[in-house]
Design an enzyme around this catalytic site. Structure first.
Site, short mmCIF file in Angstrom:
data_model
loop_
_atom_site.label_atom_id
_atom_site.label_comp_id
_atom_site.label_asym_id
_atom_site.label_seq_id
_atom_site.Cartn_x
_atom_site.Cartn_y
_atom_site.Cartn_z
N PHE A 1 0.82 -1.22 0.00
CA PHE A 1 0.00 0.00 0.00
C PHE A 1 0.85 1.27 0.00
CE2 PHE A 1 0.27 2.14 4.08
CZ PHE A 1 0.97 1.23 4.86
N LYS A 2 2.13 1.15 0.38
CA LYS A 2 2.97 2.34 0.45
C LYS A 2 3.17 2.99 -0.93
CE LYS A 2 5.41 1.30 4.74
NZ LYS A 2 4.90 -0.04 5.11
#
Ligand SMILES: *Cc1c(COP(=O)(O)O)cnc(C)c1O
Length: 429
Positions: A106-107
């Site tokens: 998700f980063k």
């Protein structure tokens, strides 16, 4: 929008300065001076808006007039260049898959948004910015990919030799261009100490260093986007929605709670942690007491003193009762995580990664005690990133997705360093 330092509310700055410097001069985290309120009509009709439009409306008040509308719309579109599916994993339980981006964690969302904001802010300046970042795994890859080829910005990533997975090392060391990797003979803490020393080093002022970790507002705030996307799908089910977030530094969940403050009607949050349980203990005792960091299977959450938790307290005016109404937090062991990976795979036909499994555990625990919700957990990384634990525990090989295959055949390029002096020489080089 102005941002103040959580250490001293009189220290204020612009979105641009906060994004470029990362942290206030007094080392406080930046926090928006006011909480924008989205139009009720818009919130009630999310379904009729595209994800890009939703994300633009959510972020626009935080950026203000510092980036023109057409540019910020372009940044949003490039940030959201991959899907965010909501997949059924159990009765009334869904997985919000945040791993379809270039580095499969998700980063990517925060890193892509931040890099493009910095690119806009540095256009026309002749001084380059150097992003210096220490990584124990996922951050480095997302930052490397997010900033690849972005003009005006050099990226230097420090990682501990032999302590990141093969996939993660390849994601850091094979890209080239403006991304350079330094393999440090030492631990992640050694890497982080060198980075901290560099930021304090007056001798390096000419180099224009900045960080790209989750305390940067330009990485933190865009994480609100996908809470809206999940609600757009699940709000339709007619039940209150509870979201469980596998949490380490608490930047991701803090963005979700900000999304709620600006108007998204999420009913409740669950912060699910591994054995690094400072926040679950705090929610029970109201005493904030970090212990020594413990290594676990969900290693991106091996954080004992989560930097973003002060932002969560600020969101609730530092009133424990108000926070307690909206947040529940549970810790889970590695044994529970493994059992859940197996159960999800064999009984529910869903392959989670260890971080997602922790999120699922927290969601189930909350929903068993509080019936009547639709639940969603954030699946923060693709299982292939933790292939060893999946293969060991489920006895299956994972098919390697395209994004990962591409880097696996790349050639590793990294300089090896073992002291701060060598880092400094490299930065001047
Ligand atoms: C970074 C990370 C987390 C923790 O996110 P925070 O915002 O630090 O709480 C969870 N899962 C994965 C896979 C990560 O990379």
């Amino acid at each position: 929008m102005k941002y103040y330092s959580l250490n001293n509310h009189h220290i204020k700055t612009t979105f641009k300065e906060a994004a470029i410097t990362g942290i206030a001069p007094d080392k406080g985290l930046y926090f928006p001076e006011s909480i924008p309120q989205l139009d009720a009509d818009f919130i009630n009709n999310l379904d009729s808006f595209s994800n890009e439009e939703i994300a633009y409306r959510a972020i626009a008040p935080f950026v203000g007039d510092e980036i023109p509308e057409s540019v910020i719309r372009g940044i949003v579109a490039e940030t959201l260049s991959f899907p965010f599916p909501v997949v059924k994993a159990d009765d009334d339980v869904y997985s919000l898959e945040l791993f379809h981006g270039p580095t499969m964690a998700f980063k990517d969302v925060g890193a892509r948004f931040m890099s493009r904001c910095l690119n806009y802010f540095t256009q026309g300046e002749d001084k380059k910015i150097t992003i210096l970042v220490a990584t124990s795994g996922d951050t480095g890859g997302a930052v490397a990919s997010g900033f690849l080829g972005v003009e005006g910005i050099d990226v230097v990533i420090l990682y501990p030799s032999g302590k990141v997975s093969d996939v993660q090392e390849k994601q850091l060391t094979t890209l080239g261009q403006n991304i350079r990797a330094l393999e440090v003979k030492g631990t992640f803490d050694d890497c982080q100490d060198m980075v901290k020393q560099a930021f304090l080093d007056e001798g390096l002022k000419g180099v224009n260093l900045t960080s790209a970790n989750s305390i940067n507002i330009a990485r933190w705030l865009p994480q609100m986007f996908y809470y809206f996307f999940a609600y757009k799908e699940l709000g339709k089910h007619g039940k209150p929605v509870v979201v469980s977030v596998p949490s380490g530094n608490f930047g991701n969940i803090c963005a979700g709670m900000m999304a709620k403050k600006i108007g998204l009607p999420i009913a409740h949050f669950v912060a699910s942690t591994n054995a690094n349980d400072t926040v679950p203990r705090y929610m029970g005792s109201q005493t904030y007491e970090p212990h020594k960091t413990i290594e676990t299977l969900s290693n991106a959450m091996d954080v004992s003193n989560p930097s973003n938790f002060v932002r969560i307290l600020e969101l609730f005016g530092n009133e424990f009762g108000a926070l307690d109404n909206e947040l529940t937090s549970y810790p889970f062991t590695d044994a529970q995580t493994i059992e859940t990976l197996k159960k999800l795979y064999t009984e529910n036909n869903y392959m989670a990664d260890p971080h997602g499994a922790v999120g699922y555990l927290g969601l189930k625990q909350f929903m068993e005690a509080n019936p009547g919700y639709t639940g969603v957990f954030l699946e923060t990384a693709h299982p292939v990133k933790f292939a060893d634990s999946i293969t060991d525990n489920l006895g299956i090989e994972i098919e390697i997705p395209e994004q990962i295959q591409a880097v696996l055949y790349g050639e590793k390029k990294a300089d090896t360093i073992s002291s701060y002096e060598e880092l400094k020489a490299f930065l001047f080089g």
